[in-house]
Design an enzyme around this catalytic site. Sequence first.
Site, short mmCIF file in Angstrom:
data_model
loop_
_atom_site.label_atom_id
_atom_site.label_comp_id
_atom_site.label_asym_id
_atom_site.label_seq_id
_atom_site.Cartn_x
_atom_site.Cartn_y
_atom_site.Cartn_z
N GLU A 323 0.82 -1.22 0.00
CA GLU A 323 0.00 0.00 0.00
C GLU A 323 0.85 1.27 0.00
O GLU A 323 0.39 2.33 0.39
CB GLU A 323 -0.95 0.01 1.20
CG GLU A 323 -1.80 -1.23 1.34
CD GLU A 323 -2.54 -1.30 2.68
OE1 GLU A 323 -2.65 -0.26 3.36
OE2 GLU A 323 -2.99 -2.40 3.03
N GLY A 324 2.11 1.17 -0.41
CA GLY A 324 2.98 2.34 -0.41
C GLY A 324 3.62 2.65 0.92
O GLY A 324 4.38 3.62 1.03
#
Length: 355
Positions: A323-324
């Site tokens: 998710e970064g």
Amino acid sequence: MTTLNLDDFSDLIERPDGGVRRDAEERRERLAVPPGALGRLDELAEWLAAAQGRVPVEPIRQPRVVLFAADHGIASQGVSARPAGSAHELVRAVLDGTSPVSVLAGRFGAGVRVVDAGLDCDPGLLPEDVVRHRVRRGSGRIDVEDALTAEEAEDALRLGIQIADEEADSGTDLVVLGDLSVGGTTVAATLVAALCGTDASVVTGRGGLPIDDLAWMRKCAAIRDSLRRARPVLGDQLALLAAVGGADVAAITGFLLQSAVRRTPVILDGVVSAACGLVAQRAAFRAPDWWLAGQSSGEPGQAKALDRMALNPVLDQGVTVGEGTGALLALPLVQAAAALAAELPERAAVQQPTD
């Protein structure tokens, strides 16, 4: 609409300014803090200065986390610890501020943008500004069918290009890039294995939410079967993305290429963004000069891809959530590097003795 030719990006993308980088290196030699004392922070500052085209480097004023979301049909084969078609739950957590990337983005002063490229859910479950770009609902099972049609693959690439332009035009000066997907690491590992000429077992990892041994074997078999479909189209990046990619993967590839055109530096997160980087590198060999590898996720496919692109991860903290998040952790280091390079004083000039 004319057909998109990814090879055109090779002419459009230039390297970050080498002369500016040398100027940044020379300025670093003049600082009061001894050369080498700041470790890799010097390298990060020089990379950013070259990307900005200025010395001293400017502070990062408007960082942005951009997350492309999609569900992958291969998840139905039990290759993920998450249920197939559940990526919208990851999106909802980000929007509600309950995911790690949301918490850190708020702390680090980075905006977060989520783009639905191919979620397999009712669009009414999410805000209009998230779902309005959707290319298709879910993707095909890449071990037995194409992920996308050729038209959908091109639409997804154009979506990524559009988002990159929108971010550059709005003043974003650094992007933290990630994905919100279920089945995405299987797709990414297939692309890495195909582009690096390796076997499935070499690139098959455990995923963001770790899978057990049985699921790992299913994942390895799925990647092996998908590779048989990928190899015949290796010479055509668009066909490759249609065969064994997905809407998010194609969009991220387009985003990376256009960000390099627009001279926007990007921090890559995990194996999905690294795999997209490999595809983009095939189209434009200079593009990786605009990217940093934010973190080592522990996925063998990511390590293989980063090695091929000569990118050395900034961090290795064992972060697997995706998710970064891992890439976002590197943002404060880049910001710190820029601040030190710009604000540390230079050494006082040595007075020469006079006769």
